[in-house]
Motif scaffolding. Structure first.
Motif, mmCIF file in Angstrom:
data_model
loop_
_atom_site.group_PDB
_atom_site.id
_atom_site.type_symbol
_atom_site.label_atom_id
_atom_site.label_comp_id
_atom_site.label_asym_id
_atom_site.label_seq_id
_atom_site.Cartn_x
_atom_site.Cartn_y
_atom_site.Cartn_z
ATOM 1 N N ILE A 85 -59.388 -49.631 -83.378
ATOM 2 C CA ILE A 85 -60.548 -49.900 -84.241
ATOM 3 C C ILE A 85 -60.823 -48.689 -85.123
ATOM 4 O O ILE A 85 -61.026 -48.814 -86.337
ATOM 5 C CB ILE A 85 -61.782 -50.274 -83.392
ATOM 6 C CG1 ILE A 85 -61.574 -51.631 -82.726
ATOM 7 C CG2 ILE A 85 -63.046 -50.265 -84.245
ATOM 8 C CD1 ILE A 85 -62.611 -51.969 -81.669
ATOM 9 N N LYS A 122 -57.678 -50.167 -77.529
ATOM 10 C CA LYS A 122 -58.458 -50.959 -78.490
ATOM 11 C C LYS A 122 -59.431 -50.096 -79.292
ATOM 12 O O LYS A 122 -59.527 -50.237 -80.515
ATOM 13 C CB LYS A 122 -59.214 -52.077 -77.770
ATOM 14 C CG LYS A 122 -59.948 -52.994 -78.715
ATOM 15 C CD LYS A 122 -60.586 -54.166 -77.996
ATOM 16 C CE LYS A 122 -61.246 -55.117 -78.964
ATOM 17 N NZ LYS A 122 -61.775 -56.300 -78.292
ATOM 18 N N LEU A 149 -55.457 -56.038 -84.710
ATOM 19 C CA LEU A 149 -56.574 -56.514 -83.895
ATOM 20 C C LEU A 149 -56.838 -57.998 -84.130
ATOM 21 O O LEU A 149 -57.195 -58.728 -83.200
ATOM 22 C CB LEU A 149 -57.831 -55.691 -84.184
ATOM 23 C CG LEU A 149 -57.735 -54.225 -83.753
ATOM 24 C CD1 LEU A 149 -58.870 -53.424 -84.363
ATOM 25 C CD2 LEU A 149 -57.727 -54.103 -82.250
#
Length: 70
Positions: free
Chosen positions: A18, A14, A26
């Motif tokens: 990002i 994750k 996402l």
């Protein structure tokens, strides 16, 4: 499994997603209880392809290089 088959394997978590700016991925994952992951597989063939392109004509049975076709 991928590495055993000759692929380079890179798994993004994750935080990396990002950082990469994968907002669409996402956003879709926001509805999931599982953390997002993305897997990148790369493959480099052992034998390189020929560097000289050939120009094949459907009218002829043989292929020629660009210099030969002039």
């Amino acid at each position: 499994m991928g590495a055993a088959s000759g692929f380079g394997v890179e798994v993004f978590d994750k935080a990396q997603l990002i950082e990469l700016g994968t907002g669409g991925l996402l956003g879709v994952n926001a509805g999931s209880t599982e953390e997002p992951r993305m897997v990148k597989l790369t493959y480099t063939p052992a034998a390189a392809l020929p560097t000289t392109p050939t120009w094949c004509s459907w009218a002829r049975a043989s292929c020629t290089t660009p210099a030969e076709s002039r």
